[in-house]
Design an enzyme around this catalytic site. Structure first.
Site, PDB file in Angstrom:
ATOM      1  N   GLY A   9       0.822  -1.212   0.000  1.00 35.00           N
ATOM      2  CA  GLY A   9       0.000   0.000   0.000  1.00 35.00           C
ATOM      3  C   GLY A   9       0.854   1.258   0.000  1.00 35.00           C
ATOM      4  N   ASP A  30       0.340  -9.094   1.879  1.00 36.88           N
ATOM      5  CA  ASP A  30      -0.695  -8.213   1.331  1.00 36.88           C
ATOM      6  C   ASP A  30      -1.741  -9.083   0.630  1.00 36.88           C
ATOM      7  OD1 ASP A  30      -0.479  -4.877   0.481  1.00 36.88           O
ATOM      8  OD2 ASP A  30      -2.046  -6.121  -0.428  1.00 36.88           O
ATOM      9  N   LEU A  32      -3.620  -7.998  -1.793  1.00 33.58           N
ATOM     10  CA  LEU A  32      -3.765  -7.455  -3.164  1.00 33.58           C
ATOM     11  C   LEU A  32      -5.170  -6.895  -3.419  1.00 33.58           C
ATOM     12  CD1 LEU A  32      -1.769 -10.118  -5.254  1.00 33.58           C
ATOM     13  CD2 LEU A  32      -0.927  -8.012  -4.161  1.00 33.58           C
ATOM     14  N   SER A 124      -4.961   6.498  13.150  1.00 30.51           N
ATOM     15  CA  SER A 124      -5.264   7.704  12.379  1.00 30.51           C
ATOM     16  C   SER A 124      -5.783   8.813  13.279  1.00 30.51           C
ATOM     17  CB  SER A 124      -6.330   7.357  11.327  1.00 30.51           C
ATOM     18  OG  SER A 124      -6.866   8.517  10.763  1.00 30.51           O
ATOM     19  N   TYR A 149     -14.936   3.097   9.506  1.00 35.01           N
ATOM     20  CA  TYR A 149     -13.473   3.043   9.346  1.00 35.01           C
ATOM     21  C   TYR A 149     -12.802   3.606  10.603  1.00 35.01           C
ATOM     22  CZ  TYR A 149      -8.855   4.815   8.455  1.00 35.01           C
ATOM     23  OH  TYR A 149      -7.521   5.112   8.592  1.00 35.01           O
ATOM     24  N   LYS A 153     -10.385   1.831  13.859  1.00 30.96           N
ATOM     25  CA  LYS A 153      -9.098   2.299  14.396  1.00 30.96           C
ATOM     26  C   LYS A 153      -9.195   2.460  15.916  1.00 30.96           C
ATOM     27  CE  LYS A 153      -6.741   2.385  10.643  1.00 30.96           C
ATOM     28  NZ  LYS A 153      -5.666   1.386  10.438  1.00 30.96           N
ATOM     29  N   ASN A 179      -2.442  13.641   7.618  1.00 30.87           N
ATOM     30  CA  ASN A 179      -2.772  13.362   6.209  1.00 30.87           C
ATOM     31  C   ASN A 179      -1.534  13.055   5.368  1.00 30.87           C
ATOM     32  OD1 ASN A 179      -5.136  14.702   7.412  1.00 30.87           O
ATOM     33  ND2 ASN A 179      -5.949  14.493   5.323  1.00 30.87           N
ATOM     34  N   GLY A 297     -19.192  14.581   7.334  1.00 31.67           N
ATOM     35  CA  GLY A 297     -18.171  13.955   8.190  1.00 31.67           C
ATOM     36  C   GLY A 297     -16.859  14.709   8.249  1.00 31.67           C
ATOM     37  N   ASP A 298     -16.683  15.727   7.412  1.00 34.74           N
ATOM     38  CA  ASP A 298     -15.421  16.486   7.448  1.00 34.74           C
ATOM     39  C   ASP A 298     -15.346  17.342   8.712  1.00 34.74           C
ATOM     40  OD1 ASP A 298     -14.014  15.685   5.286  1.00 34.74           O
ATOM     41  OD2 ASP A 298     -14.688  17.265   3.947  1.00 34.74           O
TER      42      ASP A 298
HETATM   43  C1  WQD Z   1      -8.619  16.519   2.937  1.00 33.61           C
HETATM   44  C2  WQD Z   1      -9.330  17.837   2.733  1.00 33.61           C
HETATM   45  C3  WQD Z   1     -11.692  17.683   2.272  1.00 33.61           C
HETATM   46  C4  WQD Z   1     -11.212  15.820  -1.668  1.00 33.61           C
HETATM   47  C5  WQD Z   1      -8.921  11.000   5.394  1.00 33.61           C
HETATM   48  C6  WQD Z   1      -9.229  10.046   6.504  1.00 33.61           C
HETATM   49  C7  WQD Z   1      -8.013   9.888   7.372  1.00 33.61           C
HETATM   50  C8  WQD Z   1      -6.851   9.483   6.523  1.00 33.61           C
HETATM   51  C9  WQD Z   1      -6.605  10.553   5.456  1.00 33.61           C
HETATM   52  C10 WQD Z   1      -6.649   7.109   6.449  1.00 33.61           C
HETATM   53  C11 WQD Z   1     -10.683  17.867   3.406  1.00 33.61           C
HETATM   54  C12 WQD Z   1     -10.936  18.282   1.099  1.00 33.61           C
HETATM   55  C13 WQD Z   1     -10.956  16.380  -0.430  1.00 33.61           C
HETATM   56  C14 WQD Z   1     -11.818  16.608  -2.679  1.00 33.61           C
HETATM   57  C15 WQD Z   1     -11.852  18.472  -1.167  1.00 33.61           C
HETATM   58  N1  WQD Z   1      -7.082   8.252   5.904  1.00 33.61           N
HETATM   59  N2  WQD Z   1     -11.270  17.672  -0.201  1.00 33.61           N
HETATM   60  N3  WQD Z   1     -12.119  17.913  -2.391  1.00 33.61           N
HETATM   61  O1  WQD Z   1     -10.744  13.405   4.997  1.00 33.61           O
HETATM   62  O2  WQD Z   1      -8.837  14.754   6.017  1.00 33.61           O
HETATM   63  O3  WQD Z   1      -8.681  12.271   5.956  1.00 33.61           O
HETATM   64  O4  WQD Z   1      -7.799  10.615   4.674  1.00 33.61           O
HETATM   65  O5  WQD Z   1      -6.025   6.946   7.459  1.00 33.61           O
HETATM   66  O6  WQD Z   1      -8.295   8.885   8.312  1.00 33.61           O
HETATM   67  O7  WQD Z   1     -10.263  10.587   7.286  1.00 33.61           O
HETATM   68  O8  WQD Z   1      -8.489  13.552   3.842  1.00 33.61           O
HETATM   69  O9  WQD Z   1      -7.751  14.033   1.555  1.00 33.61           O
HETATM   70  O10 WQD Z   1     -10.124  13.173   1.928  1.00 33.61           O
HETATM   71  O11 WQD Z   1      -9.544  15.486   2.579  1.00 33.61           O
HETATM   72  O12 WQD Z   1     -12.125  19.661  -0.947  1.00 33.61           O
HETATM   73  O13 WQD Z   1     -12.101  16.174  -3.821  1.00 33.61           O
HETATM   74  O14 WQD Z   1      -9.579  18.038   1.352  1.00 33.61           O
HETATM   75  O15 WQD Z   1     -12.888  18.383   2.513  1.00 33.61           O
HETATM   76  O16 WQD Z   1     -10.809  19.165   3.929  1.00 33.61           O
HETATM   77  P1  WQD Z   1      -9.301  13.574   5.233  1.00 33.61           P
HETATM   78  P2  WQD Z   1      -8.990  14.004   2.408  1.00 33.61           P
END
Ligand code: WQD
Length: 338
Positions: A9, A30, A32, A124, A149, A153, A179, A297-298
């Site tokens: 991954g 893995d 796959l 996470s 998800y 965790k 991130n 959820g954001d």
């Molecule tokens: C980042 C920002 C969106 C896509 C998730 C999981 C976290 C980890 C990382 C696994 C946010 C904005 C995104 C788009 C946008 N994963 N966005 N347009 O949600 O912070 O974290 O991924 O471990 O556990 O929750 O990451 O990259 O999806 O979003 O505006 O097309 O980008 O709103 O603010 P996130 P993300």
């Protein structure tokens, strides 16, 4: 031999390279489900060493038992899990079965082993939800999970805490990532989301590569300086290096506590618009984007208090947002030949 589950991954493959660069012998397991064995060639290109590989679904308890009988495993870094937040809402049972079943099968083998095997768990920042204060430290409240998800965790961490208490001399470290973005400087490995990317940076680079007509920014009326929400974007190689430091910490028994938690981030928050600006700066390209509605959820903002990892692990990020975004773009250009 260090067992890296989910080692094909995004974060797993970069961690394998960092382990190999520090002289560790690696076995990747893995299933796959979200990667191909082409990544093995990428790892060899990046590090010069092709790791041992076994295709195995860790939900298969008999297969896991056979793995531990076949290989002499001295440490485990456990990445293998389904990780798409949105998908987990649609398929909660598969997420709980896979993410928790795999973890339990590994722990069952550790419990049986004569000397408990040191364990690094991939967690996470999502466990914090919308934190009460920023930056977020490891003592911040663990909020009710906002997705299955995220719940896997949280439950995974609790299972490990209880296992450390029950299994004599068993030591574990839980790493809560913010991130992860970017790609190895060799661009032999990088982020390869299957299908439509959920995450921001691969969506930016795929838009710039012409795969999507434009990026939709999910909301620009958040209570933040520019109205877009804020995250802590950490270069995946910085993150990979932290895993090696954490593993070596428990291999040498340096920690007094048998269970430790560390937040892994840059300590700096960047808004969506700041990431877009970074991309335009490093690529010289104008990104097509529009503002859309907020994504369910954001959280408004999340970025790490990295003082514990800095002080206890002696680790801190070395790479900037521009370097991470630039490496992601170079990777995209390579795989799309654009
Ligand atoms: C980042 C920002 C969106 C896509 C998730 C999981 C976290 C980890 C990382 C696994 C946010 C904005 C995104 C788009 C946008 N994963 N966005 N347009 O949600 O912070 O974290 O991924 O471990 O556990 O929750 O990451 O990259 O999806 O979003 O505006 O097309 O980008 O709103 O603010 P996130 P993300």
């Amino acid at each position: 031999m260090i067992l890296v589950t989910g080692g094909l991954g995004f974060i797993g493959s970069h961690t394998v390279v960092s382990l190999q660069e520090k002289g560790h012998e690696v076995l990747i397991v893995d299933d796959l489900s979200n990667a191909t064995t082409d990544v093995l060639s990428g790892i060899k290109q990046a590090s010069g060493i092709r790791p041992a590989f076994e295709k195995l679904d860790l939900q298969d308890a008999v297969g896991v038992k056979k793995l531990f009988e076949t290989y002499s495993i001295s440490g485990i870094i456990h990445f293998a899990a389904f990780k798409a937040v949105g998908e987990s809402v649609q398929k909660p049972i598969a997420y709980y079965q896979n993410n928790l079943g795999s973890l339990l099968n590994l722990l069952a083998e550790i419990e049986k082993s004569t000397t408990p095997i040191p364990f690094i768990f991939s967690s996470s920042c999502t466990v914090y939800g919308e934190a009460d204060s920023l930056p977020i430290n490891e003592d911040a409240a663990i909020k009710a999970a906002m997705s299955p998800y995220g719940n896997t965790k949280q439950i995974g961490e609790e299972i490990i805490v209880d296992s450390v208490k029950a299994i004599k001399d068993f030591r574990a470290i839980c790493l809560r990532y913010f991130n992860p973005i970017g790609a190895h400087p060799s661009i032999a490995i990088g982020e390869l989301p299957l299908g439509r990317p959920q995450n921001l940076v691969p969506f930016i680079t795929q838009t710039a590569a012409g795969i999507f007509p434009k990026l939709t920014v999910f909301g620009n009326d958040y209570p933040t300086p520019d109205g877009t929400n804020i995250r802590d974007y950490i270069h995946v190689v910085d993150l990979a290096e932290a895993h090696v430091v954490a593993l070596e910490r428990i291999l040498t028994g340096a920690s007094n506590d048998r269970y430790e938690v560390f937040n892994l981030g840059t300590g700096k928050g960047s808004s969506v618009l700041e990431v877009i600006t970074s991309f335009e700066r490093v690529s010289g390209k104008k990104l097509a984007y529009t503002f859309g509605s907020k994504r369910e959820g954001d959280v408004v903002a999340a970025y790490a208090d990295t003082s514990k990892a800095n002080a206890v692990l002696g680790w801190k990020t070395k790479r900037s947002l521009d370097e991470a975004v630039s490496s992601a773009w170079k990777w995209e250009q390579k795989i799309r030949d654009c």
